[in-house]
Design an enzyme around this catalytic site. Structure first.
Site, PDB file in Angstrom:
ATOM      1  N   ASP A 129      12.443   4.300   0.307  1.00  0.00           N
ATOM      2  CA  ASP A 129      12.536   2.858   0.574  1.00  0.00           C
ATOM      3  C   ASP A 129      13.967   2.509   0.976  1.00  0.00           C
ATOM      4  O   ASP A 129      14.897   3.239   0.650  1.00  0.00           O
ATOM      5  CB  ASP A 129      12.241   2.064  -0.706  1.00  0.00           C
ATOM      6  CG  ASP A 129      10.749   1.951  -0.995  1.00  0.00           C
ATOM      7  OD1 ASP A 129       9.934   2.337  -0.151  1.00  0.00           O
ATOM      8  OD2 ASP A 129      10.422   1.463  -2.093  1.00  0.00           O
ATOM      9  N   ARG A 179       9.566   4.139   8.742  1.00  0.00           N
ATOM     10  CA  ARG A 179       8.785   2.923   8.504  1.00  0.00           C
ATOM     11  C   ARG A 179       9.697   1.748   8.814  1.00  0.00           C
ATOM     12  O   ARG A 179      10.740   1.565   8.185  1.00  0.00           O
ATOM     13  CB  ARG A 179       8.331   2.841   7.059  1.00  0.00           C
ATOM     14  CG  ARG A 179       7.610   1.514   6.776  1.00  0.00           C
ATOM     15  CD  ARG A 179       7.727   1.086   5.326  1.00  0.00           C
ATOM     16  NE  ARG A 179       7.286   2.136   4.463  1.00  0.00           N
ATOM     17  CZ  ARG A 179       7.837   2.417   3.281  1.00  0.00           C
ATOM     18  NH1 ARG A 179       8.848   1.738   2.821  1.00  0.00           N
ATOM     19  NH2 ARG A 179       7.367   3.402   2.565  1.00  0.00           N
TER      20      ARG A 179
HETATM   21  P1  FDA Z   1       6.481 -12.196   7.654  1.00  0.00           P
HETATM   22  O1  FDA Z   1       7.290 -12.467   6.440  1.00  0.00           O
HETATM   23  O2  FDA Z   1       6.851 -12.845   8.923  1.00  0.00           O
HETATM   24  O3  FDA Z   1       4.978 -12.498   7.321  1.00  0.00           O
HETATM   25  C1  FDA Z   1       3.938 -12.465   8.266  1.00  0.00           C
HETATM   26  C2  FDA Z   1       2.686 -13.011   7.592  1.00  0.00           C
HETATM   27  O4  FDA Z   1       2.226 -12.085   6.604  1.00  0.00           O
HETATM   28  C3  FDA Z   1       2.922 -14.316   6.825  1.00  0.00           C
HETATM   29  O5  FDA Z   1       2.755 -15.439   7.648  1.00  0.00           O
HETATM   30  C4  FDA Z   1       1.885 -14.233   5.728  1.00  0.00           C
HETATM   31  O6  FDA Z   1       0.634 -14.648   6.198  1.00  0.00           O
HETATM   32  C5  FDA Z   1       1.829 -12.765   5.429  1.00  0.00           C
HETATM   33  N1  FDA Z   1       2.751 -12.404   4.336  1.00  0.00           N
HETATM   34  C6  FDA Z   1       3.949 -11.780   4.436  1.00  0.00           C
HETATM   35  N2  FDA Z   1       4.505 -11.590   3.228  1.00  0.00           N
HETATM   36  C7  FDA Z   1       3.650 -12.134   2.348  1.00  0.00           C
HETATM   37  C8  FDA Z   1       3.663 -12.260   0.936  1.00  0.00           C
HETATM   38  N3  FDA Z   1       4.665 -11.806   0.201  1.00  0.00           N
HETATM   39  N4  FDA Z   1       2.614 -12.865   0.357  1.00  0.00           N
HETATM   40  C9  FDA Z   1       1.581 -13.335   1.057  1.00  0.00           C
HETATM   41  N5  FDA Z   1       1.512 -13.236   2.426  1.00  0.00           N
HETATM   42  C10 FDA Z   1       2.526 -12.654   3.040  1.00  0.00           C
HETATM   43  N6  FDA Z   1      11.554  -4.262   2.616  1.00  0.00           N
HETATM   44  C11 FDA Z   1      12.728  -3.651   2.398  1.00  0.00           C
HETATM   45  O7  FDA Z   1      13.777  -4.286   2.497  1.00  0.00           O
HETATM   46  N7  FDA Z   1      12.760  -2.326   2.038  1.00  0.00           N
HETATM   47  C12 FDA Z   1      11.638  -1.562   1.942  1.00  0.00           C
HETATM   48  O8  FDA Z   1      11.707  -0.367   1.629  1.00  0.00           O
HETATM   49  C13 FDA Z   1      10.386  -2.197   2.215  1.00  0.00           C
HETATM   50  N8  FDA Z   1       9.227  -1.493   2.161  1.00  0.00           N
HETATM   51  C14 FDA Z   1       8.068  -2.077   2.589  1.00  0.00           C
HETATM   52  C15 FDA Z   1       6.910  -1.312   2.733  1.00  0.00           C
HETATM   53  C16 FDA Z   1       5.762  -1.878   3.258  1.00  0.00           C
HETATM   54  C17 FDA Z   1       4.522  -1.044   3.416  1.00  0.00           C
HETATM   55  C18 FDA Z   1       5.749  -3.267   3.632  1.00  0.00           C
HETATM   56  C19 FDA Z   1       4.543  -3.906   4.215  1.00  0.00           C
HETATM   57  C20 FDA Z   1       6.891  -4.014   3.470  1.00  0.00           C
HETATM   58  C21 FDA Z   1       8.049  -3.454   2.942  1.00  0.00           C
HETATM   59  N9  FDA Z   1       9.201  -4.204   2.800  1.00  0.00           N
HETATM   60  C22 FDA Z   1      10.387  -3.561   2.537  1.00  0.00           C
HETATM   61  C23 FDA Z   1       9.150  -5.699   2.857  1.00  0.00           C
HETATM   62  C24 FDA Z   1       9.490  -6.237   4.245  1.00  0.00           C
HETATM   63  O9  FDA Z   1      10.863  -6.090   4.492  1.00  0.00           O
HETATM   64  C25 FDA Z   1       9.149  -7.740   4.344  1.00  0.00           C
HETATM   65  O10 FDA Z   1       9.924  -8.446   3.430  1.00  0.00           O
HETATM   66  C26 FDA Z   1       7.690  -8.051   4.099  1.00  0.00           C
HETATM   67  O11 FDA Z   1       6.865  -7.098   4.699  1.00  0.00           O
HETATM   68  C27 FDA Z   1       7.333  -9.474   4.624  1.00  0.00           C
HETATM   69  O12 FDA Z   1       7.535  -9.541   5.983  1.00  0.00           O
HETATM   70  P2  FDA Z   1       6.385  -9.379   7.087  1.00  0.00           P
HETATM   71  O13 FDA Z   1       6.782  -8.265   7.985  1.00  0.00           O
HETATM   72  O14 FDA Z   1       5.075  -9.179   6.465  1.00  0.00           O
HETATM   73  O15 FDA Z   1       6.467 -10.650   8.000  1.00  0.00           O
END
Ligand code: FDA
Length: 306
Positions: A129, A179
């Protein structure tokens, strides 16, 4: 709201107290099937039936004693045994600071090597991570050393960091597994893009750079770690334009978020993996989930009331 929640995530005082509250324990269940590893393994078995792979992470970070890092490594070795015995298409996702990175970086690398060796026996993969920016350079450097001896390892990179484009170019010759995520910490504008538009644009550009490398024959495993379906569609269009199959990248999402989309993507021929968290040290991780979407705070409040 995001800044406040991320400040709360870092507060040792709150970290000590909030997890003792039963309503908080109820609210966190939205994002994890249970604190015990068994709950995560059972959930992964159910996902396997839906052709969704799993990524396991035991919550916990910034351990302050080497023995805690050692115990975490032992725990994960046992988890890899369980993954193999149960025939789960499961991989591990580990924070270096939960293996003792703040205490002994050399020992942390050894732990990662042991996990990768064990995972390799059954064709498994171990991911690193990415944590706050104080760790970025050191984490990338650990991955470079790890990858040299362990092909079955991957790293998470954050699209909000300005440096990530260069990190991808730096890692591509190693045939990496990367990732890409947007990034979950509170970073200054000197290091990170701060607006949603900029982060999303950089995410798409970085994903396309990796797809182009792949189309040009580079062995790079691409994980698209986001719930942003519009962004995933955009990346899929680029992949198709490059003549790549739908499986050229894998969508990775968190347990409890957009499962309907995970199922839809599988039905359309995309590879999907769900990150299942477990363990009792969920407080900072949970606060980062709340920070990602203010509506989650309302959801948590409803849990408290109900
Ligand atoms: P965004 O925040 O724009 O969300 C897009 C849409 O997804 C939202 O409109 C909502 O509908 C839905 N959504 C997103 N987050 C949600 C939540 N918490 N609850 C409900 N709905 C939600 N970060 C990091 O700094 N280090 C790491 O190692 C990782 N590892 C990691 C692994 C995996 C498999 C994932 C999916 C994510 C991470 N992250 C992470 C977290 C990442 O940086 C980020 O904060 C989250 O994925 C939220 O951003 P989105 O890309 O989903 O987009």
């Amino acid at each position: 709201m995001r800044t406040l929640l991320l400040w709360m995530a870092r507060s040792p005082w709150l970290r000590e107290r909030i997890p003792r509250l039963s309503f908080a324990r109820r609210a966190v269940r939205r994002f994890m099937p249970g604190e015990e590893p068994e709950a995560a393994l059972t959930q992964a078995e159910a996902f396997r039936e839906q052709r969704i792979g799993s990524l396991f992470t035991r919550l916990g970070e910034n351990v302050v004693r080497a023995e805690e890092g050692e115990a975490t490594a032992q725990h994960y070795l046992g988890m890899l045994d369980q993954i193999a015995v149960r025939g789960i298409p499961g991989e591990l996702s580990v924070k270096l600071t939960q293996l003792g990175f703040d205490v002994d970086a050399g020992r942390t690398l050894e732990h990662m090597g042991r996990l990768a060796d064990r995972a390799a026996v059954d064709g498994g993969v171990v991911w690193i991570d990415m944590e706050g920016s104080a760790y970025t350079e050191r984490t990338v450097a650990v991955y470079e050393r790890l990858k040299a001896g362990h092909a079955n390892t991957g790293i998470c990179l954050q699209a909000y960091l300005r440096r990530t484009a260069a990190d991808i170019q730096r890692l591509l010759p190693l045939e990496p597994a990367i990732r890409l995520v947007k990034g979950a910490y509170d970073e200054p504008a000197t290091l990170a893009y701060r607006t949603r538009r900029e982060v999303d644009a950089n995410f798409a550009a970085l994903a396309v750079a990796m797809l182009e490398a792949r189309a040009a024959g580079r062995a790079v495993r691409i994980g698209v770690g986001t719930h942003d379906v519009a962004l995933i569609e955009q990346i899929a269009v680029h992949a198709a334009a490059l003549g790549l199959p739908r499986t050229a990248f894998e969508v990775q999402m968190l347990y409890g978020i957009r499962l309907d989309q995970q199922r839809r993507l599988v039905s359309e021929g995309y590879a999907v993996r769900d990150l299942i968290a477990y363990g009792s040290a969920w407080y900072p991780w949970y606060m980062r989930r709340l920070a990602e979407r203010p509506a989650n705070v309302l959801f948590a409040l409803r849990q408290i009331m109900g």
